[in-house]
Scaffold this motif. Structure first.
Motif, PDB file in Angstrom:
ATOM      1  N   ILE A  53       0.855  -1.185   0.000  1.00 23.65           N
ATOM      2  CA  ILE A  53       0.000   0.000   0.000  1.00 23.65           C
ATOM      3  C   ILE A  53       0.890   1.233   0.000  1.00 23.65           C
ATOM      4  CG2 ILE A  53      -1.937  -1.134   1.139  1.00 23.65           C
ATOM      5  CD1 ILE A  53      -1.096   0.256   3.731  1.00 23.65           C
ATOM      6  N   TYR A  55       1.086   5.199   1.131  1.00 24.08           N
ATOM      7  CA  TYR A  55       0.533   6.224   2.000  1.00 24.08           C
ATOM      8  C   TYR A  55       1.382   7.473   1.824  1.00 24.08           C
ATOM      9  CZ  TYR A  55      -0.833   8.862   6.087  1.00 24.08           C
ATOM     10  OH  TYR A  55      -1.277   9.857   6.911  1.00 24.08           O
ATOM     11  N   TYR A  64      -0.678  -5.774   3.156  1.00 19.85           N
ATOM     12  CA  TYR A  64      -1.720  -6.800   3.139  1.00 19.85           C
ATOM     13  C   TYR A  64      -1.208  -8.036   2.422  1.00 19.85           C
ATOM     14  CZ  TYR A  64      -4.985  -3.099   4.395  1.00 19.85           C
ATOM     15  OH  TYR A  64      -5.629  -2.072   5.027  1.00 19.85           O
ATOM     16  N   GLU A  77     -10.550 -14.732  -0.260  1.00 20.41           N
ATOM     17  CA  GLU A  77     -10.238 -14.503   1.158  1.00 20.41           C
ATOM     18  C   GLU A  77     -10.928 -15.614   1.950  1.00 20.41           C
ATOM     19  OE1 GLU A  77      -8.608 -12.958   4.552  1.00 20.41           O
ATOM     20  OE2 GLU A  77      -8.098 -12.519   2.471  1.00 20.41           O
ATOM     21  N   ALA A  90     -15.256  -5.593   4.411  1.00 20.32           N
ATOM     22  CA  ALA A  90     -14.405  -4.436   4.105  1.00 20.32           C
ATOM     23  C   ALA A  90     -13.001  -4.890   3.722  1.00 20.32           C
ATOM     24  CB  ALA A  90     -14.356  -3.491   5.298  1.00 20.32           C
ATOM     25  N   GLN A  91     -12.515  -5.933   4.373  1.00 20.26           N
ATOM     26  CA  GLN A  91     -11.170  -6.440   4.102  1.00 20.26           C
ATOM     27  C   GLN A  91     -11.037  -6.885   2.648  1.00 20.26           C
ATOM     28  OE1 GLN A  91     -10.211 -10.056   6.222  1.00 20.26           O
ATOM     29  NE2 GLN A  91      -8.013  -9.683   6.051  1.00 20.26           N
ATOM     30  N   LEU A  93     -12.917  -6.124   0.099  1.00 19.31           N
ATOM     31  CA  LEU A  93     -13.112  -4.968  -0.790  1.00 19.31           C
ATOM     32  C   LEU A  93     -11.860  -4.095  -0.843  1.00 19.31           C
ATOM     33  CD1 LEU A  93     -16.799  -4.072   0.086  1.00 19.31           C
ATOM     34  CD2 LEU A  93     -15.953  -4.972  -2.096  1.00 19.31           C
ATOM     35  N   THR A  94     -11.167  -3.964   0.280  1.00 18.99           N
ATOM     36  CA  THR A  94      -9.915  -3.212   0.304  1.00 18.99           C
ATOM     37  C   THR A  94      -8.869  -3.898  -0.562  1.00 18.99           C
ATOM     38  OG1 THR A  94     -10.354  -2.301   2.487  1.00 18.99           O
ATOM     39  CG2 THR A  94      -8.051  -2.369   1.782  1.00 18.99           C
ATOM     40  N   TYR A  95      -8.736  -5.203  -0.427  1.00 14.16           N
ATOM     41  CA  TYR A  95      -7.780  -5.953  -1.256  1.00 14.16           C
ATOM     42  C   TYR A  95      -8.096  -5.754  -2.734  1.00 14.16           C
ATOM     43  CZ  TYR A  95      -6.428  -8.635   2.922  1.00 14.16           C
ATOM     44  OH  TYR A  95      -5.978  -9.024   4.159  1.00 14.16           O
ATOM     45  N   ARG A  97      -9.731  -3.280  -4.196  1.00 15.50           N
ATOM     46  CA  ARG A  97      -9.449  -1.900  -4.623  1.00 15.50           C
ATOM     47  C   ARG A  97      -7.950  -1.641  -4.756  1.00 15.50           C
ATOM     48  NH1 ARG A  97     -14.132  -0.621  -1.880  1.00 15.50           N
ATOM     49  NH2 ARG A  97     -13.168  -0.258   0.135  1.00 15.50           N
ATOM     50  N   LEU A  98      -7.177  -2.050  -3.748  1.00 17.74           N
ATOM     51  CA  LEU A  98      -5.738  -1.808  -3.773  1.00 17.74           C
ATOM     52  C   LEU A  98      -5.046  -2.523  -4.931  1.00 17.74           C
ATOM     53  CD1 LEU A  98      -4.810  -1.967   0.017  1.00 17.74           C
ATOM     54  CD2 LEU A  98      -4.815   0.059  -1.453  1.00 17.74           C
ATOM     55  N   ASN A 100      -6.614  -3.463  -7.713  1.00 16.81           N
ATOM     56  CA  ASN A 100      -7.371  -3.212  -8.940  1.00 16.81           C
ATOM     57  C   ASN A 100      -7.950  -4.507  -9.528  1.00 16.81           C
ATOM     58  OD1 ASN A 100      -8.521  -1.440 -10.772  1.00 16.81           O
ATOM     59  ND2 ASN A 100      -6.839  -1.672 -12.217  1.00 16.81           N
TER      60      ASN A 100
END
Length: 123
Positions: A53, A55, A64, A77, A90-91, A93-95, A97-98, A100
């Motif tokens: 990630i 930042y 992750y 997952e 959420a986990q 969905l985050t994977y 998004r990050l 793509n």
């Protein structure tokens, strides 16, 4: 392979693993067995894929880890929980998004019927 057919195939293999093992084991056992079945089906699969990630100005290489990535486009997952929570959803969905990735499966092997423990996500 079309993503719907790929998803269907992966779900079928997960059900096969669940039929043999049943509920109650650690996530790592299900992950290893599903990995075996996916490789046996000649699918490209990566396990514990690092997903860095960013930042601001820094890059975190160990942000992750995706349990399984199938054919460079389907995120898996694996959980062994009583029920999915908003954090689990959420986990994944985050994977997605990050990395793509457009499609993901959240699979809970701690269920009597695995079909009740699968959620599909599409971005």
């Amino acid at each position: 392979m079309e993503i719907d057919k790929l998803t269907e195939q992966v779900i079928g293999l997960a059900i096969e693993v669940h039929r043999h093992l049943g509920p109650g084991l650690l996530e790592s056992a299900y992950q290893e067995c599903l990995y075996y079945e996916l490789k046996k089906a000649n699918l490209k699969v990566e396990r514990e894929l690092k997903l860095p990630i960013e930042y601001k100005e820094i890059k975190l290489d160990h942000g992750y880890r995706i349990d399984l990535l199938i054919e460079d486009r389907l995120v898996i997952e694996i959980k062994t929980v009583e029920t999915f929570t908003d954090v689990h959803k959420a986990q994944i969905l985050t994977y997605m998004r990050l990395g793509n990735y457009k499609t993901g499966l959240l699979i809970n092997f701690n269920t009597k019927l695995l079909s009740k423990g699968i959620k599909r996500f599409v971005l």
